[in-house]
Motif scaffolding. Structure first.
Motif, PDB file in Angstrom:
ATOM      1  N   SER A 162       0.852  -1.192   0.000  1.00  0.00           N
ATOM      2  CA  SER A 162       0.000   0.000   0.000  1.00  0.00           C
ATOM      3  C   SER A 162       0.884   1.236   0.000  1.00  0.00           C
ATOM      4  O   SER A 162       2.082   1.167   0.319  1.00  0.00           O
ATOM      5  N   LEU A 163       0.300   2.363  -0.365  1.00  0.00           N
ATOM      6  CA  LEU A 163       1.000   3.638  -0.301  1.00  0.00           C
ATOM      7  C   LEU A 163      -0.036   4.746  -0.181  1.00  0.00           C
ATOM      8  O   LEU A 163      -1.229   4.540  -0.411  1.00  0.00           O
ATOM      9  N   VAL A 164       0.440   5.920   0.188  1.00  0.00           N
ATOM     10  CA  VAL A 164      -0.426   7.095   0.325  1.00  0.00           C
ATOM     11  C   VAL A 164       0.083   8.171  -0.619  1.00  0.00           C
ATOM     12  O   VAL A 164       1.261   8.553  -0.567  1.00  0.00           O
ATOM     13  N   MET A 165      -0.771   8.622  -1.518  1.00  0.00           N
ATOM     14  CA  MET A 165      -0.446   9.725  -2.419  1.00  0.00           C
ATOM     15  C   MET A 165      -0.729  11.033  -1.694  1.00  0.00           C
ATOM     16  O   MET A 165      -1.872  11.325  -1.347  1.00  0.00           O
ATOM     17  N   LYS A 166       0.322  11.800  -1.461  1.00  0.00           N
ATOM     18  CA  LYS A 166       0.169  13.093  -0.794  1.00  0.00           C
ATOM     19  C   LYS A 166       0.311  14.219  -1.827  1.00  0.00           C
ATOM     20  O   LYS A 166       0.947  14.060  -2.858  1.00  0.00           O
ATOM     21  N   ASP A 167      -0.275  15.338  -1.494  1.00  0.00           N
ATOM     22  CA  ASP A 167      -0.212  16.522  -2.368  1.00  0.00           C
ATOM     23  C   ASP A 167      -0.719  16.197  -3.773  1.00  0.00           C
ATOM     24  O   ASP A 167      -0.211  16.711  -4.769  1.00  0.00           O
ATOM     25  N   ALA A 168      -1.719  15.320  -3.853  1.00  0.00           N
ATOM     26  CA  ALA A 168      -2.272  14.950  -5.156  1.00  0.00           C
ATOM     27  C   ALA A 168      -3.300  15.982  -5.606  1.00  0.00           C
ATOM     28  O   ALA A 168      -3.985  16.607  -4.794  1.00  0.00           O
ATOM     29  N   ARG A 169      -3.396  16.158  -6.913  1.00  0.00           N
ATOM     30  CA  ARG A 169      -4.386  17.068  -7.481  1.00  0.00           C
ATOM     31  C   ARG A 169      -5.754  16.407  -7.474  1.00  0.00           C
ATOM     32  O   ARG A 169      -5.883  15.194  -7.593  1.00  0.00           O
ATOM     33  N   MET A 170      -6.792  17.229  -7.340  1.00  0.00           N
ATOM     34  CA  MET A 170      -8.143  16.705  -7.429  1.00  0.00           C
ATOM     35  C   MET A 170      -8.456  16.370  -8.882  1.00  0.00           C
ATOM     36  O   MET A 170      -8.054  17.075  -9.796  1.00  0.00           O
ATOM     37  N   GLY A 171      -9.158  15.271  -9.109  1.00  0.00           N
ATOM     38  CA  GLY A 171      -9.514  14.898 -10.458  1.00  0.00           C
ATOM     39  C   GLY A 171      -9.558  13.396 -10.622  1.00  0.00           C
ATOM     40  O   GLY A 171      -9.602  12.638  -9.638  1.00  0.00           O
ATOM     41  N   ALA A 172      -9.531  12.955 -11.871  1.00  0.00           N
ATOM     42  CA  ALA A 172      -9.677  11.540 -12.205  1.00  0.00           C
ATOM     43  C   ALA A 172      -8.299  10.884 -12.358  1.00  0.00           C
ATOM     44  O   ALA A 172      -7.369  11.483 -12.897  1.00  0.00           O
ATOM     45  N   TYR A 173      -8.199   9.628 -11.923  1.00  0.00           N
ATOM     46  CA  TYR A 173      -6.940   8.885 -11.969  1.00  0.00           C
ATOM     47  C   TYR A 173      -7.181   7.483 -12.525  1.00  0.00           C
ATOM     48  O   TYR A 173      -8.281   6.932 -12.410  1.00  0.00           O
ATOM     49  N   LYS A 174      -6.134   6.934 -13.105  1.00  0.00           N
ATOM     50  CA  LYS A 174      -6.079   5.517 -13.434  1.00  0.00           C
ATOM     51  C   LYS A 174      -4.780   4.972 -12.858  1.00  0.00           C
ATOM     52  O   LYS A 174      -3.757   5.657 -12.862  1.00  0.00           O
ATOM     53  N   TRP A 175      -4.823   3.723 -12.368  1.00  0.00           N
ATOM     54  CA  TRP A 175      -3.611   3.169 -11.756  1.00  0.00           C
ATOM     55  C   TRP A 175      -3.584   1.653 -11.931  1.00  0.00           C
ATOM     56  O   TRP A 175      -4.608   1.010 -12.154  1.00  0.00           O
ATOM     57  N   LYS A 176      -2.367   1.119 -11.888  1.00  0.00           N
ATOM     58  CA  LYS A 176      -2.162  -0.324 -11.890  1.00  0.00           C
ATOM     59  C   LYS A 176      -0.863  -0.622 -11.158  1.00  0.00           C
ATOM     60  O   LYS A 176      -0.027   0.269 -10.947  1.00  0.00           O
ATOM     61  N   VAL A 177      -0.695  -1.878 -10.769  1.00  0.00           N
ATOM     62  CA  VAL A 177       0.472  -2.297  -9.992  1.00  0.00           C
ATOM     63  C   VAL A 177       1.114  -3.496 -10.687  1.00  0.00           C
ATOM     64  O   VAL A 177       0.418  -4.448 -11.065  1.00  0.00           O
ATOM     65  N   SER A 178       2.444  -3.453 -10.853  1.00  0.00           N
ATOM     66  CA  SER A 178       3.218  -4.574 -11.396  1.00  0.00           C
ATOM     67  C   SER A 178       4.076  -5.167 -10.292  1.00  0.00           C
ATOM     68  O   SER A 178       4.653  -4.426  -9.479  1.00  0.00           O
ATOM     69  N   ALA A 179       4.148  -6.491 -10.234  1.00  0.00           N
ATOM     70  CA  ALA A 179       4.965  -7.189  -9.234  1.00  0.00           C
ATOM     71  C   ALA A 179       6.253  -7.682  -9.884  1.00  0.00           C
ATOM     72  O   ALA A 179       6.237  -8.220 -10.994  1.00  0.00           O
ATOM     73  N   PHE A 180       7.379  -7.496  -9.183  1.00  0.00           N
ATOM     74  CA  PHE A 180       8.687  -7.935  -9.671  1.00  0.00           C
ATOM     75  C   PHE A 180       9.268  -8.937  -8.673  1.00  0.00           C
ATOM     76  O   PHE A 180       9.304  -8.674  -7.466  1.00  0.00           O
ATOM     77  N   VAL A 181       9.709 -10.070  -9.184  1.00  0.00           N
ATOM     78  CA  VAL A 181      10.336 -11.107  -8.378  1.00  0.00           C
ATOM     79  C   VAL A 181      11.712 -11.385  -8.963  1.00  0.00           C
ATOM     80  O   VAL A 181      11.826 -11.717 -10.143  1.00  0.00           O
ATOM     81  N   GLY A 182      12.749 -11.209  -8.134  1.00  0.00           N
ATOM     82  CA  GLY A 182      14.107 -11.421  -8.637  1.00  0.00           C
ATOM     83  C   GLY A 182      14.477 -10.473  -9.754  1.00  0.00           C
ATOM     84  O   GLY A 182      15.243 -10.829 -10.647  1.00  0.00           O
ATOM     85  N   GLY A 183      13.931  -9.260  -9.723  1.00  0.00           N
ATOM     86  CA  GLY A 183      14.222  -8.268 -10.739  1.00  0.00           C
ATOM     87  C   GLY A 183      13.426  -8.432 -12.020  1.00  0.00           C
ATOM     88  O   GLY A 183      13.534  -7.605 -12.922  1.00  0.00           O
ATOM     89  N   GLN A 184      12.598  -9.486 -12.139  1.00  0.00           N
ATOM     90  CA  GLN A 184      11.801  -9.719 -13.341  1.00  0.00           C
ATOM     91  C   GLN A 184      10.343  -9.360 -13.072  1.00  0.00           C
ATOM     92  O   GLN A 184       9.832  -9.556 -11.978  1.00  0.00           O
ATOM     93  N   LYS A 185       9.690  -8.854 -14.099  1.00  0.00           N
ATOM     94  CA  LYS A 185       8.269  -8.531 -13.976  1.00  0.00           C
ATOM     95  C   LYS A 185       7.480  -9.828 -13.969  1.00  0.00           C
ATOM     96  O   LYS A 185       7.390 -10.537 -14.954  1.00  0.00           O
ATOM     97  N   ALA A 186       6.857 -10.128 -12.796  1.00  0.00           N
ATOM     98  CA  ALA A 186       6.186 -11.406 -12.610  1.00  0.00           C
ATOM     99  C   ALA A 186       4.693 -11.342 -12.892  1.00  0.00           C
ATOM    100  O   ALA A 186       4.054 -12.371 -13.086  1.00  0.00           O
ATOM    101  N   GLY A 187       4.102 -10.177 -12.884  1.00  0.00           N
ATOM    102  CA  GLY A 187       2.669 -10.047 -13.134  1.00  0.00           C
ATOM    103  C   GLY A 187       2.224  -8.617 -12.893  1.00  0.00           C
ATOM    104  O   GLY A 187       2.956  -7.811 -12.309  1.00  0.00           O
ATOM    105  N   GLU A 188       1.014  -8.311 -13.344  1.00  0.00           N
ATOM    106  CA  GLU A 188       0.471  -6.976 -13.137  1.00  0.00           C
ATOM    107  C   GLU A 188      -1.041  -7.053 -12.981  1.00  0.00           C
ATOM    108  O   GLU A 188      -1.688  -8.005 -13.433  1.00  0.00           O
TER     109      GLU A 188
END
Length: 675
Positions: free
Chosen positions: A410-436
């Motif tokens: 988890s994380l907290v976005m501080k000082d963010a602008r009001m409005g619409a957002y899109k986001w996604k998270v990618s997982a890395f295992v051993g330096g390789q992209k393992a999934g998103e």
């Protein structure tokens, strides 16, 4: 042949050398203070290069108190210090070609001050220049003594290493020069001595007679090992050293041994051209340090076509190589020592694709609106532990920002602008992209859109046709002033994967007669979309129930009481059946079943046999009287009927009985016995 003693060391190369043998630790504080006072670490061009070294040699930069290991070809700067320990040595080369040789347990401090007095030094070292070789030594009285040797050793250079195949021999070229300025006295018969020890014992020393002349050269075949050589003169039975001993080594060209991956090892990678770690073991001796080593990876055991290669250091023991796709491979380490090349045994391994790791976004919900209270929290789940996460967020300006990788979920976005957002998270295992994860959208506002009707968890139920109602929400300035519009969505799932209604509106209301809904539990939300089609603001999600009235519930019986018995011998009265009214019931269906006769024998409980429907009727009241019921066992059930004529669930069966009372006991005869 000793030169006169000098109290100044005035080589053309600008330097200061302080040789400290083991046991001079008492003066270490003054040494550090003097060195660190004016040194400039790593500034400008190096004054000295570590030409060669043997075993561990340490360096301390000017202005530092930390000693670290130094490698061959490294540079030394003003006020740098270099130190050899027990069993180690080093050869330092200056710009003009002069060579400074440090034997074990020595310390040298580099400086650019010429003609510095050496009155405070102890110990000795060798300086080899084009003018000849000198030995500098400082006695306990602090006076420096410089001894000039008549013979200069040219080849092999001090601490040189020659490589040969396993159990091979090396043809070593020995070259020397005799000083002509000033002219040396008669030197007698010249001999070359080669030994495995610096003491040159008679039994272990090879002696070669040399030709006369100012310079000379001979070749000798030598086996592997450390060797010392010098030039001596022999006249009669007397022998005198004309040079200081110089050391070199004949070493076997050693192959490194691969240890990982090996034995057809299968390596799972999440992405093509990922990084694979290779590990090897160097020989126990230090011969491998002088070679050039290269990892080679090929698709066949003959290495006819190299897929990837990478230079490595023998002492590194491991390396990561990127660019390998999925498939079968062979790898080895090829080493080159001068003109000799050796290769390690080859090992086989397979790179296969690993199953993608599932990453699930938890909060905010897709399409949700988050109230900004000094920060916006994003959270997610991953099926593997220890992964690193890369969070990508596209803000109201349309630009995507990659946040620093982290291990927390988890994380907290501080000082963010009001409005619409899109986001996604990618997982890395051993330096390789393992999934998103799948991308999600949310809006960040201090005052999100408020839905008014239908309210959350509200029920909209009807009989023959739906009632008139409206979808309502609070209006927004963006629609009223900037040309944005409302987007109303209704779906059968809270994630709105397949909306059943989508409407674009300019007013904050939608009458129900403009849409057609399916019956069931439905979800709805409203978003504000600007003229470019970008999400600006979103409401929370509300849930409501939309359906025709369900079947009416079963009536709850009141009378007759459970197990009641009516006695016809007492006072015949109608049997009253009653129940609690059901909301929405237009009428009731009453069914009375005679469950059988009641056989009554003295001393036995009644038993019912046979069934027959006595009455099946409908009534508008919540009661009904049954008259003229004969003896027997009866079962009563009631169902409510709604305005559409649909009967609801039946009530629990209510049993009662009708009898003529207890069976009379047989009479007792009291007359005399019949004669």
């Amino acid at each position: 042949m000793d030169r006169p003693v000098k109290t100044q060391f005035d080589l053309k190369t600008v330097m200061v050398a302080a040789i400290c043998l083991a046991g001079v630790a008492g003066g270490s504080y003054m040494l550090y203070r003097d060195i660190n006072a004016t040194g400039r670490a790593g500034v400008g061009k190096p004054l000295v290069t570590v030409e060669r070294k043997q075993a561990k040699v340490r360096r301390k930069a000017a202005g530092s108190y930390v000693w670290s290991n130094i490698e061959a070809r490294s540079g030394l700067y003003r006020k740098d210090a270099i130190q050899t320990g027990s069993g180690s040595a080093a050869a330092l080369k200056f710009e003009d070609g002069a060579l400074l040789e440090l034997s074990e347990n020595s310390l040298v401090v580099i400086d650019d001050i010429s003609n510095l007095a050496l009155g405070t030094m102890q110990g000795s070292f060798i300086v080899r220049t084009k003018d000849g070789d000198r030995q500098i030594s400082v006695g306990s009285d602090g006076k420096a003594r410089v001894v000039t040797f008549p013979v200069r050793l040219v080849r092999p250079e001090t601490l040189s290493v020659f490589y040969v195949p396993e159990k091979g021999r090396k043809d070593v070229r020995f070259a020397w020069q005799i000083r002509t300025e000033p002219a040396s006295p008669a030197l007698g018969r010249l001999l070359l001595q080669i030994s495995s020890t610096k003491s040159f014992p008679v039994s272990g020393t090879r002696t070669v007679e040399l030709p006369a002349g100012a310079a000379g050269e001979v070749r000798e075949q030598l086996a592997g090992g450390r060797h010392f050589w010098r030039i001596v003169s022999r006249e009669g039975g007397n022998q005198e050293a004309l040079s200081q001993p110089s050391e070199f080594e004949v070493a076997e060209a050693a192959a490194l041994r691969p240890v990982w991956p090996a034995g057809n090892k299968k390596i799972a990678m999440y992405e093509r051209a990922g990084a694979v770690q290779f590990r090897w073991i160097a020989p126990e001796n230090e011969d491998a340090e002088g070679g050039r080593h290269e990892i080679q990876v090929a698709g066949d055991a003959s290495f006819s076509k190299i897929a990837l290669s990478m230079p490595v250091e023998a002492g590194a023991a491991s390396a990561m190589i990127e660019g390998l796709g999925f498939g079968d491979y062979h790898w080895r380490v090829r080493s080159r020592y001068g003109d000799i090349s050796v290769a390690s045994p080859a090992e086989r391994f397979t790179v296969e694709k690993a199953r993608a790791v599932a990453v699930e976004l938890v909060y905010p919900e897709d399409g949700g609106s988050v109230e900004f209270r000094g920060g916006a929290r994003l959270s997610w789940n991953c099926e593997v532990s220890g992964a690193e996460y890369l969070v990508e967020v596209a803000g109201p300006d349309g630009k995507t920002v990659e946040l620093p990788r982290q291990k927390a979920g988890s994380l907290v976005m501080k000082d963010a602008r009001m409005g619409a957002y899109k986001w996604k998270v990618s997982a890395f295992v051993g330096g390789q992209k393992a999934g998103e994860s799948e991308p999600r959208a949310f809006s960040l506002y201090k005052t999100p859109l408020v839905l008014r009707a239908p309210a959350n968890d509200e029920k909209i139920e009807f009989w023959d046709k739906p009632p008139g109602y409206e979808f309502k929400w609070e209006s927004d300035e963006a629609v009223e002033k900037s040309g944005a519009v409302y987007k109303l969505e209704i779906a059968k799932d809270g994630l709105f994967k397949t909306p059943i209604v989508v409407r674009t509106l300019s007013a904050a209301v939608l009458p129900s007669d403009r849409i057609k809904l399916e019956q069931g539990t439905l979800f709805w939300r409203v978003s504000v979309v600007d003229q470019a089609g970008r999400l600006v603001k979103t409401s929370n999600v509300a849930k409501f129930l939309y359906r025709m009235h369900p079947e009416l519930p079963a009536p709850e019986a009141v009378s007759p009481g459970v197990g009641s018995v009516f006695n016809l011998m007492e006072k015949p009265v109608p049997v009253l059946a009653s129940w609690i009214e059901v909301k929405g019931a237009e009428k009731y269906e009453v069914v009375l079943v005679r469950a059988g006769d009641i056989e009554q024998d003295a001393g036995r409980a009644p038993a019912a046999t046979g069934t027959k429907i006595i009455a099946k009727l409908q009534t508008n009241e919540a009661q009904h009287e049954f008259a003229d019921l004969g003896p027997g066992r009866y079962v009563l059930t009631v169902r409510a009927i709604d305005r559409l004529g649909r009967p609801g669930a039946p009530s629990s069966p209510r049993q009662f009985g009708v009898t003529f009372g207890e069976v009379l006991a047989p009479p007792e005869i009291i007359s005399p016995e019949v004669q």
